[in-house]
Design a protein around this motif. Structure first.
Motif: not given
Length: 174
Positions: A38, A77, A134, A137-138, A146, A155-158
């Motif tokens: 992160t 979030y 996430d 990416d945000q 991006s 995929p990112t960890e949600r």
């Protein structure tokens, strides 16, 4: 009627140098979640301004002194109680203030006894295939970057960064 929830304001740094992104490995030391990469940053202390939080947190987590280059944006979030790692039975609204910054000094060092257990410069072209939260990416999306994540996208960890105690069931409220 609104149900009770917690909220947390954090400030984070998007630091790119030589086509590499500075990331920390967030590890809440919680069963069932191995952690992920992160942005350096974290929760505000009482009376602190967001930019001060970002500078302090980057130093604590990476060993680097930084200056802010400006505000990127603020990302909100929402976490359901099931997404929380601290066992609380209410939602949590994370407000994440994202800055761009540059390194002015210091030496890379891994945070001791904190929520981060590693720090690294990750090539931008590899970020898309790196296990990450996430927030990464945000922040890149909000900064208009991006397209620099690379072709392979995992995929990112949600799950959002959160202040958690090392023992499930104990909140780490700030």
């Amino acid at each position: 009627m609104t149900q009770p929830f917690d909220s947390r304001v954090g400030a984070y740094a998007l630091i790119i140098r030589d086509e590499q992104l500075l990331l920390t490995h967030w590890n809440p030391r919680h069963p069932g979640f191995e952690g992920a990469w992160t942005l350096p940053g974290g929760g505000m202390e009482p009376g602190e301004q967001p930019a001060e939080t970002m500078v302090r947190e980057v130093f604590e987590e990476t060993g680097f002194r930084v200056d802010s280059d400006g505000l990127v944006d603020v990302h909100s979030y929402w976490m359901t109680p099931e997404q929380r790692l601290d066992g609380q039975d209410r939602g949590n609204h994370a407000c994440r203030v994202i800055y761009t910054a540059h390194v002015t000094g210091g030496e890379m060092a891994v945070e001791q006894d904190g929520s981060s257990d590693d720090v690294a410069w990750i090539p931008l072209a590899e970020v898309g295939s790196t296990p990450r939260l996430d927030l990464v990416d945000q922040a890149l999306r909000l900064a208009g970057l991006s397209d620099r994540l690379g072709a392979v996208r995992t995929p990112t960890e949600r799950i959002a960064e959160q202040d958690v105690a090392t023992e499930p069931g104990r909140g780490g409220d700030r």
